[in-house]
Design a protein around this motif. Structure first.
Motif, PDB file in Angstrom:
ATOM      1  N   ARG A  21       0.945  -1.249   0.014  1.00  0.00           N
ATOM      2  CA  ARG A  21      -0.032   0.312   0.106  1.00  0.00           C
ATOM      3  C   ARG A  21       0.764   1.210   0.170  1.00  0.00           C
ATOM      4  NH1 ARG A  21      -0.244   0.940   6.041  1.00  0.00           N
ATOM      5  NH2 ARG A  21       0.111  -1.048   6.869  1.00  0.00           N
ATOM      6  N   ASP A  35      -2.269  -8.461  -2.048  1.00  0.00           N
ATOM      7  CA  ASP A  35      -3.042  -7.963  -1.081  1.00  0.00           C
ATOM      8  C   ASP A  35      -2.367  -6.566  -0.613  1.00  0.00           C
ATOM      9  OD1 ASP A  35      -5.330  -8.275   0.800  1.00  0.00           O
ATOM     10  OD2 ASP A  35      -3.626  -7.586   2.197  1.00  0.00           O
ATOM     11  N   TYR A  36      -3.178  -5.531  -0.376  1.00  0.00           N
ATOM     12  CA  TYR A  36      -2.920  -4.310   0.046  1.00  0.00           C
ATOM     13  C   TYR A  36      -1.964  -4.344   1.187  1.00  0.00           C
ATOM     14  CZ  TYR A  36      -4.620   0.174   1.965  1.00  0.00           C
ATOM     15  OH  TYR A  36      -4.625   1.275   2.735  1.00  0.00           O
ATOM     16  N   ASN A  37      -1.804  -5.410   2.089  1.00  0.00           N
ATOM     17  CA  ASN A  37      -1.091  -5.298   2.993  1.00  0.00           C
ATOM     18  C   ASN A  37      -0.011  -6.269   3.079  1.00  0.00           C
ATOM     19  OD1 ASN A  37      -1.806  -3.283   4.885  1.00  0.00           O
ATOM     20  ND2 ASN A  37      -3.457  -4.496   5.840  1.00  0.00           N
ATOM     21  N   VAL A  93      -3.517  -4.471  -6.852  1.00  0.00           N
ATOM     22  CA  VAL A  93      -3.479  -4.699  -5.554  1.00  0.00           C
ATOM     23  C   VAL A  93      -4.969  -4.636  -5.147  1.00  0.00           C
ATOM     24  CG1 VAL A  93      -2.743  -3.571  -3.580  1.00  0.00           C
ATOM     25  CG2 VAL A  93      -1.404  -3.365  -5.582  1.00  0.00           C
ATOM     26  N   ASN A 132      -7.707  -4.749  -1.854  1.00  0.00           N
ATOM     27  CA  ASN A 132      -7.960  -4.427  -0.301  1.00  0.00           C
ATOM     28  C   ASN A 132      -9.217  -5.327  -0.195  1.00  0.00           C
ATOM     29  OD1 ASN A 132      -8.282  -4.166   2.336  1.00  0.00           O
ATOM     30  ND2 ASN A 132      -8.546  -1.534   1.983  1.00  0.00           N
TER      31      ASN A 132
END
Lengths: 344, 355
Positions: free
Chosen positions: B279, B297-299, B319, B321
């Motif tokens: 992110r 994934d975003y994280n 990406v 979320n």
């Protein structure tokens, strides 16, 4: 003519000093000079007398002699004696009762019961078989050579005096550890109590109390033996890990909670070391206290010295040594037990 | 995040010395730490600290030794009295509390975990865990029950009757954490809680803390001198140097935009691939239909993406979320983000080398 006459003359103090004639009794030195019939020798720079009280008195009557000073100290004690007695006598009377009572109790319990009771108590406190065996051996040996009653009297006195020392000393030690100023004030007193030759502080006590009273030696023993328990309580609490104290604070403990559940338990090994020292010192003092009618093994030692009964003195001295070993081992075994349960 | 501010520190000063009040005037006029010591004989411990700590977040205060971080954490529960400034907890100034209220706060509102564990050596693990409840005067059954629950939670079931000296360092600190959790306070202060532990055990403990935090949402103030640890745990990172806050904010942001040569030096050494997250490096979504090699994934950390891509720098990932696509990340950006800005020559390291 005394050596310092000229000095007082030149300072114009002759009138203040008063007449040349000497009043009062002569000093030993004066008496000796007179009896020898010799004149005072010519004084040179080599034998200038030190300007002591006696020497100055020879030149000037207004200056007191050393013996005047000592009798002044004596007079001071005599003057305050009655008022001190008025306060101290009733205050310390329970000590006499306690000592007499416990000596009477220990002596009147039948020997087999007392020995059995001590063995059970030692085993329970120390959980050490060797300490219990040592106690059994010591008791039986002393009983066998007919020193049992004396030893029991000594033990009774130590028991009472150590108990009171702990009772008084631990709170004083706690107060010292909490207050730096109090610590600074008390430490010189403790130093004095510890360095004063043990005979010397019997002297004011003899003045105050009758020699036949038990509290006389009780006070002497407590004053002498209380020092280590105070010192080590103070030290023990000050040595408690500051991180743990901080944690106690962080969890919001009150001063009381901190003292009872953190500081005292963690200082316990040190306090117990102090109790061990206190026991040993009261044993040392109880022997000397036989001079002021403390019963026990010390009486036999004293008899050995006074009557030159070599055997009596040596055997009772030996009994004191094994008693000391016994007390030391038992209190150290207790200390070790306390230590094991809280190693870091 | 829009969480409420739980604890707030305003204009906090701490000066050590014989007359801190008069030295405070100089400090407020902006005198340097070294100057204050030389000219007035006072040590400037903390200077004009302003931190807002949000409810339910982990705030890591980080700095080298001597930076004042341990002094700072002891101000939250007033183990150390500030020279000047305010400490607000739920809007109440701690400085105005009476002794009694302060004790209440320490008993109920805050708990603390210590670097050297500071367990009571003469109490069992279970008794230690229940310390806070016992101090409050609750029954020992209740304390034991709560203690047992949290010991179980930190993985120490079966050790209740041991003494602290019988446990390893890592286990002792688990007891320390259980003790803090048993108090059920909203704020947890952790003073270099994991610094005395071996690296492997430290990682374990960090994971344990994050796992617990996922459930409990406590307000945790964590002190550390280890940047890796700080970046792993922090929702909000505060960097202290010589008693002053040099930079504070979101850790990713600090990492990518160090405001100061000191911090650049600091961050130049760490494994950025493991710390930086997708992110922070991605580009906002412009065209969701563009070709991509897969989704991440975003994280996710950059390390995850690299292993995903097999080292191919030409790939572009979508990406997400949750299930919503929020941006793209191209491997070139990613690799660029891995290279720190060159540490400046007049930074800390430059000085050390010159000396």
């Amino acid at each position: 003519m005394a050596f310092y006459d000229s000095i007082f003359d030149s300072l114009g103090l002759k009138e203040w000093c008063g007449a040349d004639a000497k009043g009062g009794p002569m000093t030993m030195a004066e008496l000796l000079t007179r009896s020898k019939g010799t004149q005072a020798e010519e004084t040179s720079a080599w034998n200038v007398p030190f300007p002591s009280l006696d020497e100055l008195h020879a030149s000037c009557n207004a200056i007191p002699r050393t013996r005047d000073m000592t009798s002044g100290v004596e007079q001071f004690f005599l003057d305050i004696k009655s008022s001190l007695q008025f306060v101290l006598d009733p205050l310390t009377q329970p000590l006499s009762w306690l000592l007499d009572g416990s000596i009477w109790m220990f002596v009147s319990i039948p020997w087999w019961l007392l020995i059995a009771l001590t063995l059970v108590a030692v085993q329970f406190i120390t959980r050490s078989k060797s300490a219990t065996l040592l106690v059994a051996f010591t008791w039986l040996f002393m009983a066998f050579i007919d020193h049992y009653t004396y030893a029991v009297q000594t033990m009774a006195i130590i028991f009472v005096c150590t108990g009171l020392s702990v009772l008084l000393g631990v709170p004083v030690g706690i107060a010292m550890s909490k207050n730096d100023r109090l610590q600074k004030a008390v430490i010189p007193v403790l130093d004095m109590l510890q360095t004063l030759p043990s005979f010397v502080y019997l002297i004011p006590l003899i003045f105050l109390f009758s020699v036949t009273e038990s509290k006389l030696y009780g006070i002497a023993i407590i004053l002498y033996a209380i020092v280590p328990v105070i010192r080590l309580t103070d030290l023990g609490i000050r040595l408690v890990d500051q991180d743990i104290i901080e944690a106690a604070n962080a969890f919001g403990m009150s001063a009381r909670q901190k003292l009872l559940s953190v500081e005292l338990p963690l200082a316990l090994p040190n306090i117990m070391a102090g109790v061990n020292q206190t026991i040993m010192m009261s044993l040392a003092m109880v022997v000397i206290a036989s001079l002021v009618s403390a019963p026990g093994l010390g009486v036999l030692v004293l008899r050995g010295i006074n009557n030159l009964e070599l055997g009596v003195g040596l055997v009772s001295g030996f009994c004191i040594v094994i008693l000391a070993i016994l007390l030391d081992r038992v209190s150290k075994a207790t200390l070790a037990r306390v230590d094991v349960s809280q190693q870091n | 995040m829009t969480a409420n501010v739980k604890v707030s520190i305003k204009n906090l000063y701490k000066i050590f010395g014989s007359d801190p009040k008069s030295a405070l005037v100089h400090a407020k006029n902006g005198i340097e730490k070294a100057e204050l010591l030389e000219q007035h004989g006072h040590v400037l411990g903390l200077k004009d600290i302003n931190i807002d700590i949000k409810d339910g977040e982990i705030t890591v205060i980080m700095g080298l030794s001597g930076s004042g971080k341990s002094t700072l954490i002891r101000h939250f529960n007033r183990l150390i009295e500030p020279t000047d400034g305010q400490i607000l907890i739920d809007g109440v100034d701690v400085m105005t509390l009476s002794d009694n209220d302060l004790r209440k706060l320490r008993q109920q509102g805050m708990s603390m975990v210590f670097q050297k564990f500071a367990l009571l050596p003469h109490k069992t693990v279970l008794e230690n865990a229940g310390t806070a409840l016992r101090v409050r005067g609750e029954s020992s059954e209740n304390a034991d029950q709560e203690g047992r629950k949290w010991l179980d939670r930190v993985g120490l079931a079966g050790f209740e009757d041991h003494y602290p000296h019988q446990l390893s360092g890592g286990m002792q600190q688990r007891v320390g954490i259980a003790r803090a959790l048993t108090s059920n306070s909203a704020v947890m202060l952790m003073d270099e809680a994991f610094s005395a532990l071996d690296p492997l055990i430290r990682t374990d403990m960090q994971d344990l803390l994050l796992e617990l935090q996922k459930e409990l949402h406590k307000t945790i103030i964590f002190i550390s001198h280890d940047l890796d640890e700080a970046l792993k745990l922090a929702d909000h990172l505060v960097i202290l140097k010589d008693g002053e806050v040099v930079q504070q904010g979101e850790p990713q942001h600090i990492l990518l935009n160090p405001s100061d040569p000191y911090i650049e030096d600091f961050v130049s050494d760490i494994n950025r691939a493991r710390v930086l997250r997708v992110r922070s490096v991605m580009r906002p979504l412009s065209d969701s239909t563009a070709a991509h090699a897969g989704t991440v994934d975003y994280n996710d950390t950059l390390e995850d993406v690299i292993s995903h891509s097999d080292g191919d720098t030409s790939k572009v990932y979508l990406v997400k979320n949750g299930s919503e696509a929020v941006g793209t990340i191209c491997m070139k950006d990613l690799v660029r983000a891995l290279v720190p800005r060159a540490p400046s020559e007049d930074g800390v390291r430059g000085q050390v080398n010159a000396a």
